[in-house]
Design an enzyme around this catalytic site. Structure first.
Site, PDB file in Angstrom:
ATOM      1  N   TYR A 141       3.927  18.585  94.551  1.00  0.00           N
ATOM      2  CA  TYR A 141       2.838  19.532  94.785  1.00  0.00           C
ATOM      3  C   TYR A 141       1.596  19.104  94.027  1.00  0.00           C
ATOM      4  O   TYR A 141       1.638  18.919  92.807  1.00  0.00           O
ATOM      5  CB  TYR A 141       3.265  20.939  94.335  1.00  0.00           C
ATOM      6  CG  TYR A 141       2.194  21.986  94.593  1.00  0.00           C
ATOM      7  CD1 TYR A 141       1.559  22.067  95.832  1.00  0.00           C
ATOM      8  CD2 TYR A 141       1.821  22.899  93.608  1.00  0.00           C
ATOM      9  CE1 TYR A 141       0.577  23.010  96.074  1.00  0.00           C
ATOM     10  CE2 TYR A 141       0.844  23.851  93.843  1.00  0.00           C
ATOM     11  CZ  TYR A 141       0.217  23.908  95.086  1.00  0.00           C
ATOM     12  OH  TYR A 141      -0.749  24.848  95.322  1.00  0.00           O
ATOM     13  N   ASP A 236       0.206  13.885  87.889  1.00  0.00           N
ATOM     14  CA  ASP A 236      -0.255  15.265  88.003  1.00  0.00           C
ATOM     15  C   ASP A 236       0.429  16.055  86.883  1.00  0.00           C
ATOM     16  O   ASP A 236       1.615  16.377  86.966  1.00  0.00           O
ATOM     17  CB  ASP A 236       0.112  15.820  89.382  1.00  0.00           C
ATOM     18  CG  ASP A 236      -0.332  17.269  89.559  1.00  0.00           C
ATOM     19  OD1 ASP A 236      -0.531  17.965  88.544  1.00  0.00           O
ATOM     20  OD2 ASP A 236      -0.469  17.696  90.716  1.00  0.00           O
ATOM     21  N   LYS A 264      -3.890  24.736  84.169  1.00  0.00           N
ATOM     22  CA  LYS A 264      -3.057  25.796  83.574  1.00  0.00           C
ATOM     23  C   LYS A 264      -3.298  25.974  82.073  1.00  0.00           C
ATOM     24  O   LYS A 264      -4.211  26.679  81.673  1.00  0.00           O
ATOM     25  CB  LYS A 264      -1.587  25.561  83.913  1.00  0.00           C
ATOM     26  CG  LYS A 264      -1.368  25.513  85.446  1.00  0.00           C
ATOM     27  CD  LYS A 264       0.048  25.693  85.858  1.00  0.00           C
ATOM     28  CE  LYS A 264       0.294  25.389  87.321  1.00  0.00           C
ATOM     29  NZ  LYS A 264       0.222  26.525  88.222  1.00  0.00           N
TER      30      LYS A 264
HETATM   31  C1  LIG Z   1       1.754  20.142  89.799  1.00  0.00           C
HETATM   32  C2  LIG Z   1       0.604  20.990  90.289  1.00  0.00           C
HETATM   33  N1  LIG Z   1      -0.519  20.387  90.671  1.00  0.00           N
HETATM   34  C3  LIG Z   1      -1.580  21.088  91.091  1.00  0.00           C
HETATM   35  C4  LIG Z   1      -1.557  22.461  91.154  1.00  0.00           C
HETATM   36  C5  LIG Z   1      -2.753  23.212  91.664  1.00  0.00           C
HETATM   37  O1  LIG Z   1      -3.368  23.898  90.641  1.00  0.00           O
HETATM   38  P1  LIG Z   1      -4.294  25.163  90.969  1.00  0.00           P
HETATM   39  O2  LIG Z   1      -3.365  26.261  91.422  1.00  0.00           O
HETATM   40  O3  LIG Z   1      -5.001  25.436  89.686  1.00  0.00           O
HETATM   41  O4  LIG Z   1      -5.234  24.734  92.057  1.00  0.00           O
HETATM   42  C6  LIG Z   1      -0.410  23.135  90.748  1.00  0.00           C
HETATM   43  C7  LIG Z   1      -0.365  24.617  90.786  1.00  0.00           C
HETATM   44  O5  LIG Z   1       0.653  25.232  90.584  1.00  0.00           O
HETATM   45  C8  LIG Z   1       0.709  22.390  90.326  1.00  0.00           C
HETATM   46  O6  LIG Z   1       1.853  22.986  89.987  1.00  0.00           O
END
Ligand SMILES: Cc1ncc(COP(=O)(O)O)c(C=O)c1O
Length: 428
Positions: A141, A236, A264
């Site tokens: 994700y 990520d 986060k």
């Molecule tokens: C691994 C990862 N990357 C990117 C994101 C996207 O972040 P945002 O919700 O701040 O756009 C998330 C959100 O949960 C995530 O878990």
């Protein structure tokens, strides 16, 4: 309505939500839950029902809700104004703290969400290599961009490396620029990188994918395959940053990427995220360094917002205290062991997967090593278990327990008792 409550205040709010929001939600969580407030490791809904909170706002609230030090830092900043667009000292201090903490971070660029951070990280890799394609992992994700929403949760598996779009509204040609690989399969990745190396701009990975830890040696192999072929590796770390360890997954697993994304925790509960990495790649955000042709334009109204930066800095200073990560890991370990033990004694096939700060159960007798193995889990049993737990005062995501520094031994006891009771109800 819950027996604890005298009036169903929440019902009226939910009704309004169903009228004015599509699906009655912000898109994130069940419409029937409306959270009124949080304190430390607990939250209360609009009816006053109390929950031990393992949702943690989807991760940012690692030191707990309404932490007095975070609140004080935020209140002090608010008195001085809340956003300026121009550089501000708090944002610069946050960038410095990230550079000190995160192994790959030589420079930092702020954005407002993890989705944006991942989008720009991929774009930076393209600017740096002047190639187009990005390799991502099935089930990984990376937010909501057209590129990220490929093979996140395909209903039907495509053949690797064919991407399967996860959303309506994504232009067909985006598929042409994404290559999908199986997580934890270094040989498959090596083959794909070699086959596509002349068109591959970067590889993006959650070093700890959702709740699946990397197999021993997988991240190091990924590092080597990408480095050998001149392909920037992007971690990520929106979830793992400042969570698995202060320096994130790259410190915890000991493998350093060229770029990473953060979110986060670094915003302390406010909208803030970042791209960080090696100076030669980050230079593409600096026209003076790379020139017009290679410049990656990036502007955001709230980028480096001082309130968010103050909250992030206060959160990080709490996490730097001796014993903070030991405590988070000890709490998570105790919970993982307890849940595993209870399910085993109940004779329910289950895998507890994750790392202590972030884990869940998958109801299967198969080992969990990639997205496809998670599909062997009994989704209906999971749904029932989560619903029983919510009734018993446990708030969590569909497939995640986020552990907080603020979770107390009493929260752990309460959770284990809720698990025992929910497992009994599952078997009844
Ligand atoms: C691994 C990862 N990357 C990117 C994101 C996207 O972040 P945002 O919700 O701040 O756009 C998330 C959100 O949960 C995530 O878990």
């Amino acid at each position: 309505m819950d027996a604890q409550t005298e009036t169903d205040v929440q019902g009226a709010v939910v009704e309004t939500a169903r009228r004015v929001l599509p699906g009655g939600t912000f898109g994130n969580y069940a419409a029937e839950v409306v959270i009124r407030e949080g304190k430390a490791g607990r939250v209360w809904d609009e009816n006053g029902k109390e929950y031990v909170d393992f949702l943690l706002g989807s991760g940012p609230m690692l030191v707990g809700h309404a932490h007095p030090e975070v609140n004080a830092a935020v209140e002090a900043q608010i008195q001085k104004g809340t956003t300026f667009f121009a550089n501000n000292r708090k944002g610069i201090e946050l960038a410095e703290a990230i550079v000190e903490a995160v192994p790959c971070a030589e420079q930092v660029r702020f954005v407002s969400s993890g989705s944006e951070a991942d989008l720009y990280a991929m774009r930076a890799a393209r600017a740096y290599t002047r190639r187009d394609k990005i390799l991502k992992f099935e089930g990984g994700y990376h937010g909501m961009s057209d590129y990220s929403l490929m093979s996140l949760a395909p209903k039907r598996s495509g053949n690797f490396p064919m991407p399967v779009p996860d959303s309506a509204g994504i232009p067909k040609n985006v598929r042409d620029d994404m290559i999908i690989a199986p997580f934890n399969d270094a040989d498959a990745v090596a083959g794909l990188v070699r086959d596509h190396k002349d068109e591959l701009a970067g590889a993006i990975v959650e070093p700890f994918q959702r709740i699946i830890p990397p197999a021993p040696g997988f991240l190091a192999a990924l590092r080597k395959i990408t480095a050998d072929n001149g392909v920037p590796l992007i971690f990520d770390e929106v979830v793992t940053g400042f969570r698995l360890a202060y320096g994130g997954a790259q410190e915890y697993y000991g493998v350093e990427p060229g770029l990473c994304t953060l979110g986060k925790v670094i915003g302390g509960g406010f909208p803030l995220a970042a791209i960080a990495g090696r100076e030669e790649i980050m230079a593409h955000f600096d026209k003076a360094k790379v020139g017009d042709e290679n410049f990656l334009v990036q502007i955001g109204t709230l980028s480096g917002n001082p309130v968010a930066a103050a909250a992030g800095l206060a959160t990080m200073s709490i996490l730097r205290r001796p014993g903070a990560y030991e405590q988070i890991h000890a709490t998570g370990r105790e919970l993982m062991q307890a849940l595993g033990g209870l399910l085993q004694r109940a004779g329910i096939p289950a895998q507890i997967t994750g790392e202590p700060p972030l884990f869940d159960v998958v109801f299967t007798d198969q080992p969990i090593r990639d997205y496809r193995s998670t599909l062997t889990g009994d989704a209906e049993l999971m749904r029932r278990f989560n619903a029983l737990l919510r009734e018993r005062g446990i708030l969590k995501g569909e497939s995640k327990y986020y552990v907080s520094l603020a979770h107390t031994p009493e929260d752990v006891r309460f959770t284990i008792a809720a698990w025992e009771s929910a497992i009994k109800a599952l078997k009844a």
